[in-house]
Design a protein around this motif. Structure first.
Motif, PDB file in Angstrom:
ATOM      1  N   ARG A   1       1.140   8.585  -5.268  1.00  0.00           N
ATOM      2  CA  ARG A   1      -0.052   9.379  -5.554  1.00  0.00           C
ATOM      3  C   ARG A   1      -0.060  10.693  -4.788  1.00  0.00           C
ATOM      4  O   ARG A   1      -0.579  11.715  -5.273  1.00  0.00           O
TER       5      ARG A   1
ATOM      6  N   ASP B   1      -8.538   5.431   1.289  1.00  0.00           N
ATOM      7  CA  ASP B   1      -9.039   5.302  -0.078  1.00  0.00           C
ATOM      8  C   ASP B   1      -8.131   4.396  -0.911  1.00  0.00           C
ATOM      9  O   ASP B   1      -8.607   3.578  -1.707  1.00  0.00           O
ATOM     10  N   VAL B   2      -6.815   4.532  -0.713  1.00  0.00           N
ATOM     11  CA  VAL B   2      -5.869   3.686  -1.437  1.00  0.00           C
ATOM     12  C   VAL B   2      -6.026   2.231  -1.003  1.00  0.00           C
ATOM     13  O   VAL B   2      -6.028   1.314  -1.838  1.00  0.00           O
TER      14      VAL B   2
ATOM     15  N   PHE C   1       0.778  -1.228   0.000  1.00  0.00           N
ATOM     16  CA  PHE C   1       0.000   0.000   0.000  1.00  0.00           C
ATOM     17  C   PHE C   1       0.820   1.293   0.000  1.00  0.00           C
ATOM     18  O   PHE C   1       0.476   2.259  -0.684  1.00  0.00           O
TER      19      PHE C   1
ATOM     20  N   LYS D   1      -8.707   0.732   0.223  1.00  0.00           N
ATOM     21  CA  LYS D   1      -9.960   0.192  -0.300  1.00  0.00           C
ATOM     22  C   LYS D   1      -9.848  -0.116  -1.790  1.00  0.00           C
ATOM     23  O   LYS D   1     -10.460  -1.067  -2.288  1.00  0.00           O
ATOM     24  N   GLU D   2      -9.064   0.685  -2.482  1.00  0.00           N
ATOM     25  CA  GLU D   2      -8.880   0.476  -3.917  1.00  0.00           C
ATOM     26  C   GLU D   2      -8.040  -0.760  -4.213  1.00  0.00           C
ATOM     27  O   GLU D   2      -8.296  -1.499  -5.164  1.00  0.00           O
ATOM     28  N   LEU D   3      -7.007  -0.999  -3.375  1.00  0.00           N
ATOM     29  CA  LEU D   3      -6.046  -2.053  -3.673  1.00  0.00           C
ATOM     30  C   LEU D   3      -6.326  -3.382  -2.979  1.00  0.00           C
ATOM     31  O   LEU D   3      -5.836  -4.425  -3.425  1.00  0.00           O
ATOM     32  N   LYS D   4      -7.061  -3.363  -1.902  1.00  0.00           N
ATOM     33  CA  LYS D   4      -7.224  -4.594  -1.125  1.00  0.00           C
ATOM     34  C   LYS D   4      -7.974  -5.656  -1.937  1.00  0.00           C
ATOM     35  O   LYS D   4      -8.783  -5.349  -2.797  1.00  0.00           O
ATOM     36  N   THR D   5      -7.682  -6.895  -1.608  1.00  0.00           N
ATOM     37  CA  THR D   5      -8.292  -8.012  -2.338  1.00  0.00           C
ATOM     38  C   THR D   5      -9.312  -8.766  -1.521  1.00  0.00           C
ATOM     39  O   THR D   5     -10.043  -9.606  -2.048  1.00  0.00           O
TER      40      THR D   5
END
Length: 313
Positions: free
Chosen positions: A120, A291-292, A113, A294-298
């Motif tokens: 970003r 936010d990052v 992360f 939530k975007e990247l988690k699997t």
């Protein structure tokens, strides 16, 4: 009291109490120890009370210093949050994001992360402190913590970082050739095991499960450590069998340096969560980091609080 203390003095005072050291606090603040000591003496003179008991080896708050620390900590914390919140009006968040994490959780943060977040948001700085014991992240001045879902306090907002965490019992091929391979957890009584000491000082009892039935085993052996990666390294050297996270063991397994044993007995646990207070303003930097995540988690979901004393990653 002739003059109100400055915010700089009060912030420095908080750091000295937290670190119990002028040198460590000075490093944190970016000043010399002598400058910081002079600042604290000036603060004591301004307030008209002694705030610290000093010796050549240590520094500790007096009763008055402890009371001031307890009163100031939430006030300065709320001030920091208010200033952080102003960042949401900026185009890009900036500042420092402080996260307290276990060893395994810090690996997850840095590998998955943090690089994306810093790419970003280049004006942000992430300060990750790795610690085995579960602390009060608010009282210790952190924006968030990362622990296994079962260890997250119930009054926190928890954001899952991924899927389940698997633990493995592993040993070197040379050890297994010399001592044999355990077939059941009970066989561990006849083996040299690398024990793990929990942050509170207790020895961890290895946890197994088969057909839905949990089993905890108290092992013995020639070496006790409180560092997961060192346990894996010791197992590579043939010291004995180690019980570690899959992440710590997998590189050595891939190279043939470690072999999993008792694979049919090893359970998986709910994964890591980023957590932060639910009753406070969320700093812009932390909001962006969430936010990052939530975007990247699997993975998704969180487990309720249970036996947090048993596992620390």
């Amino acid at each position: 009291m002739n003059q109100r203390p400055s915010l700089t003095e009060l912030t420095a005072f908080i750091q000295v109490v937290r670190h119990a050291s002028f040198r460590a606090a000075a490093d944190e603040l970016g000043v010399s120890p002598s400058t910081l000591s002079h600042m604290m003496r000036a603060l004591e003179e301004r307030l008209g009370v002694r705030l610290f008991n000093r010796t050549t080896r240590s520094v500790a708050p007096t009763e008055a210093g402890t009371r001031l620390f307890q009163s100031l900590t939430p006030v300065l914390s709320e001030l920091d949050l208010a200033l952080h919140d102003v960042n949401r009006f900026r185009e890009r968040p900036s500042g420092v994001l402080r996260i307290n994490a276990s060893e395994a959780a810090a690996d997850l943060l840095v590998n998955r992360f943090v690089p994306v977040f810093l790419d970003r948001y280049p004006e942000m700085h992430v300060d990750v402190v790795t610690e085995g014991r579960l602390i009060d992240v608010v009282a210790e001045g952190f924006d968030a913590g990362v622990r296994l879902a079962e260890s997250v306090p119930q009054d926190m907002v928890a954001v899952p970082l991924g899927g389940a965490v698997t633990f493995l019992a592993v040993a070197s091929p040379a050890y297994l050739a010399a001592h044999g391979t355990p077939r059941t957890p009970d066989d561990l009584a006849r083996h040299r095991c690398i024990r793990f000491r929990l942050p509170g000082g207790k020895l961890y009892r290895w946890e197994f499960e088969q057909h839905g039935q949990p089993l905890r085993v108290e092992v013995s052996g020639p070496l006790t450590l409180d560092h997961i990666r060192l346990m894996a390294e010791a197992a590579v050297k043939g010291v004995g069998i180690a019980y570690v996270t899959a992440g710590a063991a997998q590189p050595a397994i891939d190279r043939g340096l470690l072999v999993p044993v008792l694979s049919d007995w090893v359970p998986s646990f709910e994964g890591h969560c980023l957590y932060y207070p639910s009753h406070r303003l969320v700093p812009a930097g932390l909001r962006a980091f969430v936010d990052v995540v939530k975007e990247l988690k699997t993975g998704a979901g969180r487990a309720p609080e249970s036996s947090s004393a048993s596992r620390t990653p």
